[in-house]
Design an enzyme around this catalytic site. Structure first.
Site, PDB file in Angstrom:
ATOM      1  CB  CYS A   1      -2.812 -11.180  -5.465  1.00 47.12           C
ATOM      2  SG  CYS A   1      -1.532  -9.953  -5.792  1.00 47.12           S
TER       3      CYS A   1
ATOM      4  CB  CYS B   1      -3.305 -10.863  -9.298  1.00 45.04           C
ATOM      5  SG  CYS B   1      -1.679 -11.669  -9.274  1.00 45.04           S
TER       6      CYS B   1
ATOM      7  CG  ASP C   1       1.006   3.933  -3.824  1.00 45.38           C
ATOM      8  OD1 ASP C   1       1.840   3.016  -3.641  1.00 45.38           O
ATOM      9  OD2 ASP C   1       0.085   4.181  -3.014  1.00 45.38           O
TER      10      ASP C   1
ATOM     11  CG  ASN D   1       8.937  -1.498   1.377  1.00 47.04           C
ATOM     12  OD1 ASN D   1       9.990  -1.053   1.810  1.00 47.04           O
ATOM     13  ND2 ASN D   1       7.876  -0.728   1.154  1.00 47.04           N
TER      14      ASN D   1
ATOM     15  N   GLY E   1       7.733  -3.485   6.133  1.00 44.11           N
ATOM     16  CA  GLY E   1       6.361  -2.982   6.039  1.00 44.11           C
ATOM     17  C   GLY E   1       5.662  -3.376   4.753  1.00 44.11           C
TER      18      GLY E   1
ATOM     19  CG  HIS F   1       2.000  -9.059  -7.354  1.00 43.20           C
ATOM     20  ND1 HIS F   1       1.058  -9.713  -8.129  1.00 43.20           N
ATOM     21  CD2 HIS F   1       2.899  -8.535  -8.223  1.00 43.20           C
ATOM     22  CE1 HIS F   1       1.404  -9.597  -9.414  1.00 43.20           C
ATOM     23  NE2 HIS F   1       2.512  -8.887  -9.495  1.00 43.20           N
TER      24      HIS F   1
ATOM     25  CG  HIS G   1       4.896  -3.420  -4.716  1.00 43.44           C
ATOM     26  ND1 HIS G   1       4.524  -4.554  -4.026  1.00 43.44           N
ATOM     27  CD2 HIS G   1       5.056  -2.449  -3.790  1.00 43.44           C
ATOM     28  CE1 HIS G   1       4.453  -4.276  -2.746  1.00 43.44           C
ATOM     29  NE2 HIS G   1       4.776  -3.004  -2.564  1.00 43.44           N
TER      30      HIS G   1
HETATM   31  P1  5GP Z   1       4.205  -1.861   0.249  1.00 45.17           P
HETATM   32  O1  5GP Z   1       3.972  -1.282   1.599  1.00 45.17           O
HETATM   33  O2  5GP Z   1       3.659  -3.250   0.135  1.00 45.17           O
HETATM   34  O3  5GP Z   1       5.612  -1.729  -0.228  1.00 45.17           O
HETATM   35  O4  5GP Z   1       3.385  -0.937  -0.757  1.00 45.17           O
HETATM   36  C1  5GP Z   1       2.104  -1.221  -1.199  1.00 45.17           C
HETATM   37  C2  5GP Z   1       1.603   0.004  -1.900  1.00 45.17           C
HETATM   38  O5  5GP Z   1       0.445  -0.314  -2.649  1.00 45.17           O
HETATM   39  C3  5GP Z   1       1.200   1.133  -0.929  1.00 45.17           C
HETATM   40  O6  5GP Z   1       1.964   2.299  -1.227  1.00 45.17           O
HETATM   41  C4  5GP Z   1      -0.297   1.321  -1.207  1.00 45.17           C
HETATM   42  O7  5GP Z   1      -0.691   2.675  -1.147  1.00 45.17           O
HETATM   43  C5  5GP Z   1      -0.468   0.729  -2.586  1.00 45.17           C
HETATM   44  N1  5GP Z   1      -1.776   0.143  -2.824  1.00 45.17           N
HETATM   45  C6  5GP Z   1      -2.410  -0.767  -2.044  1.00 45.17           C
HETATM   46  N2  5GP Z   1      -3.599  -1.115  -2.573  1.00 45.17           N
HETATM   47  C7  5GP Z   1      -3.718  -0.394  -3.729  1.00 45.17           C
HETATM   48  C8  5GP Z   1      -4.724  -0.310  -4.745  1.00 45.17           C
HETATM   49  O8  5GP Z   1      -5.769  -0.967  -4.686  1.00 45.17           O
HETATM   50  N3  5GP Z   1      -4.493   0.535  -5.785  1.00 45.17           N
HETATM   51  C9  5GP Z   1      -3.346   1.270  -5.884  1.00 45.17           C
HETATM   52  N4  5GP Z   1      -3.239   2.069  -6.957  1.00 45.17           N
HETATM   53  N5  5GP Z   1      -2.362   1.210  -4.961  1.00 45.17           N
HETATM   54  C10 5GP Z   1      -2.549   0.396  -3.896  1.00 45.17           C
HETATM   55 ZN    ZN Z   2      -0.412 -10.995  -7.497  1.00 44.28          ZN
END
Ligand code: 5GP
Ligand code: ZN
Length: 115
Positions: free
Chosen positions: A4, A7, A30, A87, A93, A98, A100
């Protein structure tokens, strides 16, 4: 969880721009910001989706919102306003499994979907 991404960020195995941390939650910028301020607030407990939140997580979820309030005040965007998005699942999407909470601020958030 082993593979993850969030994580790994919690464990420091993947670097992140830390905004806030305590024993229960962590907040970081982000990597692909959708607004001038785009912070992710996550529990240290690995919970895959909002559907997996249970009664025993009540204090944790409240703590997440208190953390969002604290960050908004400390970073100075509380008075201007902000948006929180979480989300859940395929149609939303959700990419990282995990839970957030996206905290968006720093501009007029014009891409309003509801309300
Ligand atoms: P979701 O689409 O799952 O709601 O949002 C996931 C968010 O995590 C996205 O806005 C993406 O830019 C962010 N994200 C994904 N991988 C990483 C990472 O390795 N580091 C950081 N800081 N943000 C991440
Ligand atoms: Zn996790």
């Amino acid at each position: 969880m082993e593979d993850c991404v969030f994580c790994k960020i919690i464990k420091g195995e993947i670097p992140s721009e830390l905004v806030y941390e305590d024993d229960k939650v962590i907040a970081f910028n982000d990597i692909n910001p959708a607004a001038p301020i785009h912070i992710l607030v996550i529990p240290k407990k690995h919970i895959e989706t909002l559907l997996d939140v249970s009664e025993e997580d009540s204090n944790l979820i409240a703590h997440i919102y208190q953390t969002i309030n604290k960050i908004a005040k400390d970073r100075g965007f509380a008075s201007q306003g902000f948006r929180v998005i979480a989300n859940c699942g395929k149609d939303s999407g959700q990419e990282v499994m995990h839970i957030h909470f996206h905290v968006l601020a720093g501009k007029t958030l014009g891409d309003k979907i509801v309300g």
